[in-house]
Design an enzyme around this catalytic site. Structure first.
Site, PDB file in Angstrom:
ATOM      1  N   ASN A  58      34.194  22.400 -11.080  1.00  0.00           N
ATOM      2  CA  ASN A  58      33.839  21.482 -11.647  1.00  0.00           C
ATOM      3  C   ASN A  58      32.585  20.888 -11.237  1.00  0.00           C
ATOM      4  O   ASN A  58      32.556  19.844 -10.403  1.00  0.00           O
ATOM      5  CB  ASN A  58      34.960  20.415 -11.383  1.00  0.00           C
TER       6      ASN A  58
ATOM      7  N   ARG B 254      37.353  18.754 -15.754  1.00  0.00           N
ATOM      8  CA  ARG B 254      36.634  19.765 -15.326  1.00  0.00           C
ATOM      9  C   ARG B 254      35.376  19.527 -16.470  1.00  0.00           C
ATOM     10  O   ARG B 254      35.347  19.413 -17.562  1.00  0.00           O
ATOM     11  CB  ARG B 254      36.946  21.037 -15.284  1.00  0.00           C
ATOM     12  N   THR B 255      34.075  19.347 -15.933  1.00  0.00           N
ATOM     13  CA  THR B 255      32.889  19.280 -16.690  1.00  0.00           C
ATOM     14  C   THR B 255      32.753  20.678 -17.345  1.00  0.00           C
ATOM     15  O   THR B 255      32.704  21.979 -16.691  1.00  0.00           O
ATOM     16  CB  THR B 255      31.733  19.204 -15.913  1.00  0.00           C
ATOM     17  N   GLN B 256      32.477  20.748 -18.672  1.00  0.00           N
ATOM     18  CA  GLN B 256      32.430  22.002 -19.583  1.00  0.00           C
ATOM     19  C   GLN B 256      31.103  22.088 -20.026  1.00  0.00           C
ATOM     20  O   GLN B 256      30.554  22.963 -19.807  1.00  0.00           O
ATOM     21  CB  GLN B 256      33.310  22.009 -20.671  1.00  0.00           C
TER      22      GLN B 256
END
Lengths: 248, 280
Positions: free
Chosen positions: A129, A25-27
């Protein structure tokens, strides 16, 4: 120790992570592009963006093309995470390819591409995400001009002029005052350059190397990179420390 | 068609290179009640004969709206037709959802044809026993397609399928060149005339037929019974004569039956209704 992947986003330092899904997941974004601005003009759409790819506060990459053509009728401009933009370009490439393979005289126009992107962005957002981008999609099909935007949370709309990021705060007020639907190409470019200059002065992530792209019913062009003239000889900038004790 | 040892499976070729099961499926289409379609540059009209099994029952639904810009008329196994209509509706709505625009008719028929083809190449399936007349509008204009159980599809200016459809085809073959520039009203009238040809002398009324239209600024919809009956009355009162774009002379007087007024085609047998009121 197995974490159920349907649980909410775990803390970054969680030692319980073993399912691969969460790790993807893009943080936070890493290499980012700043504002893109676009307007409708008499013959079509004009889009402007600089060529900078920032790595946090470092202006690290100075040759990043942030405007790309999509099929025969559209252009896409992106700000935000550059790697996610590259991924989006791959999705679009596949979309246009499959559209062409029908070989039936029909083709996806800017409105269809914009809607497709909206679906992609919103669905990713719902899965926690996101593709960390704000996109501008402009084009002309059968004489109809189209200009829209969509961002990482799936918010999307069309307008006569759109911008991403800082462009919304600095460029759009100028566009609201000075845009009209009969701008010639030269007038449009001048207007965009005026906005880009303000962004150059005021946006920390802006670099002085930009491209302006145009798309009309005849096709598209993306200009060679060039720079804007800037003016720094202001009285207040000479001897700036003259009134400040202890400053240098 | 004769029974033979090569017609049990759809996956068995005959020595002459034919797939009999597919051909038998196309027979099923010919047994269904007639459905016709015609198109102009701006409109497509679909019409079908709706016979009820008995006076007590309702009519078979043969024309389905697929989307605002596409409609379909079926002939053959109506259950198969219903299932395919549902598929078409689903495809249209999915496309609209992703792209916020209308699915081009040409793409829908290709998807439909590919779906039909699958059934001609699986030993555990059977071909769909229904012919579909798909009429719709998209960016490239008005379209009329015929999809058959074999998985083939063709675009037409006008087409008829089902029982006694040859009579309608003959009528339309004479007139199809006028269809492109036809007005909406004349197109509907031509559809009704063509439909009447398939009735073998039976009286055409709005209770036994269904007519649907789709056009440039007109969503696909089925015309209500009153409108259809009014149109039928309009041209039946005018006698056996076809609408304005036919050069048939008004002064028939002592001429032979109304059947002759229709450009004297010999195979007009079914329309010799003998109800031409102008035959004074």
């Amino acid at each position: 120790m197995i974490v159920d992947s349907s649980s909410p986003a775990p803390a970054k330092n969680s030692l319980l992570l073993s399912s691969g899904a969460d790790l993807q997941r893009t943080q936070t974004p890493y290499v980012t592009g700043t504002s893109v601005i676009a307007i409708k003009y008499k013959d079509g759409i004009l889009i402007a963006a600089d060529m900078g790819g920032s790595y946090g506060s470092t202006l690290r990459y100075k040759n990043v093309e942030r405007i790309k053509p999509v099929g025969k009728h559209s252009l896409i401009g992106a700000s935000g995470e550059i790697s996610d933009f590259q991924e989006i370009l791959r999705y679009l490439d596949e979309l246009i390819l499959n559209d062409s393979m029908w070989d039936d005289g029909n083709s996806l126009g800017p409105k269809e591409v914009h809607n497709y992107l909206t679906r992609v962005m919103y669905n990713r957002r719902n899965k926690f995400n996101p593709l960390w981008n704000s996109l501008i999609l402009g084009g002309v099909k059968n004489g109809q001009k189209y200009l829209g935007t969509v961002n990482m949370i799936g918010v999307h709309y069309e307008d006569n002029h759109v911008a991403t990021g800082f462009g919304n705060h600095l460029a759009r007020p100028i566009l609201r005052e000075e845009w009209n639907e009969n701008l010639t190409f030269e007038e449009g470019v001048k207007l965009l350059e005026k906005c880009m200059r303000v962004l150059l002065y005021r946006d920390r992530s802006a670099v002085n190397k930009l491209q302006i792209a145009k798309i009309t019913d005849e096709g598209f062009t993306i200009s060679q990179p060039y720079s804007l003239k800037t003016q720094w000889k202001f009285k207040a900038f000479e001897n700036p420390t003259v009134g400040a004790e202890g400053s240098w | 068609m004769f029974r033979n040892q090569y017609d049990t499976d759809v996956t068995t070729w005959s020595p002459a290179g034919r797939l009999f099961q597919v051909e038998y499926a196309m027979e099923a289409v010919k047994q269904g009640s007639a459905a016709i379609g015609l198109r102009s540059k701006t409109h497509v009209v679909l019409a079908s004969v709706n016979k009820a099994n008995s006076e007590l029952s309702s009519h078979q639904k043969k024309i389905f709206k697929v989307d605002d810009h596409i409609g379909v008329a079926i002939a053959g196994l109506t259950a198969d037709g219903r299932v395919l209509s549902r598929y078409m509706r689903s495809e249209c709505i999915n496309y609209s959802y992703s792209y916020e625009s209308k699915l081009p008719v040409g793409r829908l028929v290709v998807q439909l044809a590919d779906k039909a083809q699958v059934c001609t190449q699986r030993s555990w399936k059977r071909p769909y026993g229904v012919g579909l007349l798909v009429g719709g509008l998209d960016e490239s204009g008005a379209h009329l397609y015929y999809n058959c159980p074999s998985g083939n599809y063709f675009e037409y200016q006008a087409f008829a399928m089902g029982s006694r459809s040859q009579a309608a085809k003959t009528y339309m073959e004479r007139k199809f060149e006028t269809f492109t520039e036809s007005s909406r009203e004349n197109l509907i009238k031509d559809a009704l005339f063509a439909l009447r040809e398939t009735l073998q002398g039976e009286k055409l009324t709005s209770s036994i037929c269904t007519v649907a239209v789709v056009g440039v600024d007109e969503s696909f919809h089925i015309l209500d019974k009153e409108t259809v009956q009014a149109l039928i009355n309009e041209f039946e009162i005018a006698g056996e004569e076809a609408p304005a774009n036919e050069a048939a002379p008004q002064d028939q007087g002592g001429d032979a039956q109304g059947g002759d007024a229709q450009a004297g085609a010999a195979d007009q047998g079914p329309t010799d209704q003998g109800v031409a009121p102008m035959d004074i």
